[in-house]
Write a protein that holds these residues in place. Structure first.
Motif, PDB file in Angstrom:
ATOM      1  N   ASP A  78     -36.474  -5.712  12.541  1.00 18.27           N
ATOM      2  CA  ASP A  78     -35.453  -5.320  11.574  1.00 18.27           C
ATOM      3  C   ASP A  78     -36.138  -4.906  10.266  1.00 18.27           C
ATOM      4  O   ASP A  78     -37.299  -5.239  10.021  1.00 18.27           O
ATOM      5  CB  ASP A  78     -34.526  -6.521  11.348  1.00 18.27           C
ATOM      6  CG  ASP A  78     -33.549  -6.303  10.217  1.00 18.27           C
ATOM      7  OD1 ASP A  78     -32.857  -5.269  10.219  1.00 18.27           O
ATOM      8  OD2 ASP A  78     -33.491  -7.161   9.316  1.00 18.27           O
ATOM      9  N   THR A 123     -36.094  -8.590   6.686  1.00 19.19           N
ATOM     10  CA  THR A 123     -37.142  -8.993   7.626  1.00 19.19           C
ATOM     11  C   THR A 123     -38.496  -8.422   7.223  1.00 19.19           C
ATOM     12  O   THR A 123     -39.464  -9.158   7.041  1.00 19.19           O
ATOM     13  CB  THR A 123     -36.788  -8.539   9.058  1.00 19.19           C
ATOM     14  OG1 THR A 123     -35.529  -9.096   9.423  1.00 19.19           O
ATOM     15  CG2 THR A 123     -37.852  -8.976  10.055  1.00 19.19           C
ATOM     16  N   GLY A 130     -26.715  -7.459   9.148  1.00 14.86           N
ATOM     17  CA  GLY A 130     -27.418  -7.045  10.354  1.00 14.86           C
ATOM     18  C   GLY A 130     -26.594  -6.142  11.246  1.00 14.86           C
ATOM     19  O   GLY A 130     -27.137  -5.391  12.044  1.00 14.86           O
ATOM     20  N   THR A 143     -36.027  -1.070  13.048  1.00 21.32           N
ATOM     21  CA  THR A 143     -34.611  -0.778  13.247  1.00 21.32           C
ATOM     22  C   THR A 143     -33.790  -1.227  12.043  1.00 21.32           C
ATOM     23  O   THR A 143     -34.236  -2.062  11.251  1.00 21.32           O
ATOM     24  CB  THR A 143     -34.072  -1.491  14.499  1.00 21.32           C
ATOM     25  OG1 THR A 143     -34.152  -2.918  14.312  1.00 21.32           O
ATOM     26  CG2 THR A 143     -34.852  -1.097  15.733  1.00 21.32           C
ATOM     27  N   THR A 144     -32.586  -0.678  11.924  1.00 17.87           N
ATOM     28  CA  THR A 144     -31.715  -1.015  10.805  1.00 17.87           C
ATOM     29  C   THR A 144     -30.252  -0.826  11.193  1.00 17.87           C
ATOM     30  O   THR A 144     -29.948  -0.097  12.139  1.00 17.87           O
ATOM     31  CB  THR A 144     -32.032  -0.122   9.586  1.00 17.87           C
ATOM     32  OG1 THR A 144     -31.251  -0.543   8.466  1.00 17.87           O
ATOM     33  CG2 THR A 144     -31.724   1.334   9.881  1.00 17.87           C
ATOM     34  N   ARG A 167     -26.200  -3.515  15.981  1.00 22.62           N
ATOM     35  CA  ARG A 167     -26.163  -4.921  16.357  1.00 22.62           C
ATOM     36  C   ARG A 167     -24.741  -5.479  16.180  1.00 22.62           C
ATOM     37  O   ARG A 167     -24.009  -4.983  15.333  1.00 22.62           O
ATOM     38  CB  ARG A 167     -27.139  -5.706  15.466  1.00 22.62           C
ATOM     39  CG  ARG A 167     -28.531  -5.099  15.410  1.00 22.62           C
ATOM     40  CD  ARG A 167     -29.406  -5.945  14.492  1.00 22.62           C
ATOM     41  NE  ARG A 167     -30.656  -5.249  14.207  1.00 22.62           N
ATOM     42  CZ  ARG A 167     -30.921  -4.637  13.061  1.00 22.62           C
ATOM     43  NH1 ARG A 167     -30.034  -4.621  12.091  1.00 22.62           N
ATOM     44  NH2 ARG A 167     -32.081  -4.049  12.883  1.00 22.62           N
ATOM     45  N   VAL A 210     -38.093  -9.295  19.781  1.00 22.46           N
ATOM     46  CA  VAL A 210     -37.128  -8.853  18.778  1.00 22.46           C
ATOM     47  C   VAL A 210     -37.145  -9.857  17.640  1.00 22.46           C
ATOM     48  O   VAL A 210     -37.014 -11.066  17.869  1.00 22.46           O
ATOM     49  CB  VAL A 210     -35.713  -8.742  19.371  1.00 22.46           C
ATOM     50  CG1 VAL A 210     -34.697  -8.382  18.295  1.00 22.46           C
ATOM     51  CG2 VAL A 210     -35.694  -7.695  20.485  1.00 22.46           C
ATOM     52  N   GLY A 214     -35.719 -10.649  13.542  1.00 19.74           N
ATOM     53  CA  GLY A 214     -34.850 -10.275  12.437  1.00 19.74           C
ATOM     54  C   GLY A 214     -34.405 -11.486  11.637  1.00 19.74           C
ATOM     55  O   GLY A 214     -34.684 -12.630  12.005  1.00 19.74           O
ATOM     56  N   THR A 248     -31.102 -12.166  10.804  1.00 22.05           N
ATOM     57  CA  THR A 248     -29.690 -12.487  10.972  1.00 22.05           C
ATOM     58  C   THR A 248     -29.379 -12.898  12.411  1.00 22.05           C
ATOM     59  O   THR A 248     -30.122 -12.582  13.345  1.00 22.05           O
ATOM     60  CB  THR A 248     -28.786 -11.290  10.623  1.00 22.05           C
ATOM     61  OG1 THR A 248     -28.892 -10.296  11.653  1.00 22.05           O
ATOM     62  CG2 THR A 248     -29.152 -10.685   9.280  1.00 22.05           C
ATOM     63  N   TYR A 288     -27.154 -11.588  14.114  1.00 21.81           N
ATOM     64  CA  TYR A 288     -26.896 -10.358  14.868  1.00 21.81           C
ATOM     65  C   TYR A 288     -28.189  -9.791  15.454  1.00 21.81           C
ATOM     66  O   TYR A 288     -28.188  -9.232  16.554  1.00 21.81           O
ATOM     67  CB  TYR A 288     -26.210  -9.330  13.973  1.00 21.81           C
ATOM     68  CG  TYR A 288     -24.717  -9.541  13.839  1.00 21.81           C
ATOM     69  CD1 TYR A 288     -24.198 -10.805  13.588  1.00 21.81           C
ATOM     70  CD2 TYR A 288     -23.831  -8.496  13.970  1.00 21.81           C
ATOM     71  CE1 TYR A 288     -22.835 -11.000  13.474  1.00 21.81           C
ATOM     72  CE2 TYR A 288     -22.456  -8.695  13.856  1.00 21.81           C
ATOM     73  CZ  TYR A 288     -21.972  -9.948  13.610  1.00 21.81           C
ATOM     74  OH  TYR A 288     -20.622 -10.154  13.509  1.00 21.81           O
ATOM     75  N   ASP A 289     -29.287  -9.909  14.721  1.00 18.22           N
ATOM     76  CA  ASP A 289     -30.586  -9.512  15.276  1.00 18.22           C
ATOM     77  C   ASP A 289     -30.900 -10.335  16.516  1.00 18.22           C
ATOM     78  O   ASP A 289     -31.348  -9.808  17.538  1.00 18.22           O
ATOM     79  CB  ASP A 289     -31.693  -9.722  14.238  1.00 18.22           C
ATOM     80  CG  ASP A 289     -31.582  -8.818  13.036  1.00 18.22           C
ATOM     81  OD1 ASP A 289     -31.704  -7.597  13.206  1.00 18.22           O
ATOM     82  OD2 ASP A 289     -31.376  -9.323  11.921  1.00 18.22           O
ATOM     83  N   SER A 307     -28.700  -9.393  19.510  1.00 23.47           N
ATOM     84  CA  SER A 307     -29.078  -8.116  20.118  1.00 23.47           C
ATOM     85  C   SER A 307     -30.302  -8.289  21.003  1.00 23.47           C
ATOM     86  O   SER A 307     -30.394  -7.678  22.076  1.00 23.47           O
ATOM     87  CB  SER A 307     -29.333  -7.052  19.044  1.00 23.47           C
ATOM     88  OG  SER A 307     -30.514  -7.312  18.319  1.00 23.47           O
TER      89      SER A 307
END
Length: 250
Positions: free
Chosen positions: A32, A36, A76, A136-137, A171, A195, A197, A199, A201-202, A205
């Motif tokens: 992220d 992050t 996120g 990613t964002t 996400r 992966v 991040g 949050t 949500y990270d 995902s």
């Protein structure tokens, strides 16, 4: 006197039982950005104020407080998805999203973002270890590009992704992770993907994509308890700790 029968049970081995679980061979790392690898100092909330004003929501009002609480809880997530939830119809959501992106871009242009300490060095270390890194964002492409330009990160990684690059879903859907997997062809399967991040949500995902390693970092929106509750297998103080974690997992 009766002689006691000998104890024929095996003597317990005093050595600890080795952990024989396979460790992931991580080839692709999906990171992220804001919170992050990028420290934005609360710019999301400042940009949200601009978006709220554009839709007639005044700071200090109960409506503003409720909407800001949702923005914080969904850090996120794709921003257009957040605004669809907050403002209902598509036209209002897009107006809010445009105002948000413009405000955030202006704050970035004013020099109000910086790398999380050690983030660039961590990415370079991951590359040196033979891993591919994708950034990613949940922001739109124009905002992601503004961040990359402000940080001088255009050439830092081979691929950067926003929700539009993965069919429009951000996400907590797994789409950006899977798009990174498909575009880079760096891994043989999603078990070789990490992966990371700040949050929940990270984390979601990554889990939904079947990533072999999913980690949270404590430099952004959500605390360690929230990240673990979402399913993070590791919670790091910072992305700077990631290369050492992955070296240990090899």
């Amino acid at each position: 006197m009766t002689t006691p029968a000998p104890d024929l049970r095996p003597t317990p081995d005093p050595r600890p039982t080795p952990d024989l679980r396979p460790t992931p061979d991580i080839r692709l790392v999906v990171l992220d950005m804001a919170g992050t690898t990028v420290a934005d100092g609360g710019l999301v909330e400042r940009a949200f104020d601009s978006a709220a004003r554009a839709l007639g929501v005044e700071p200090g009002s109960p409506d503003h407080a409720d909407k800001l609480a949702h923005v914080r809880a969904t850090m996120g997530e794709s921003k257009i998805s957040v605004f669809r939830h907050l403002f209902g119809d598509e036209d209002r959501a897009r107006r809010a999203n445009t105002a948000f992106e413009e405000a955030y871009g202006a704050l970035v242009a004013d020099g109000l973002v910086a790398p999380v300490p050690g983030a660039r060095e961590a990415v370079e270390a991951l590359h040196a270890d033979g891993r591919t890194v994708v950034l990613t964002t949940g922001f739109a492409r124009v905002t992601q590009d503004a961040l990359l330009d402000a940080l001088g990160w255009r050439d830092l990684v081979p691929v950067t992704l926003c929700p539009a690059d993965a069919g429009g879903r951000g996400r907590p859907y797994p789409d950006m992770v899977l798009e990174a997997f498909l575009r880079t062809k760096a891994a043989d399967g999603t078990a070789q993907v990490a992966v990371v991040g700040d949050t929940s949500y990270d984390v979601l995902s990554g889990l939904r994509a079947g990533a072999g390693l999913v980690a949270g970092v404590r430099t952004g929106a959500h605390d360690a308890e929230t990240l673990r509750a979402a399913g993070a297998g590791h919670v790091l103080d910072s992305v700077a700790d990631l290369p050492a974690l992955l070296r240990g997992a090899d």
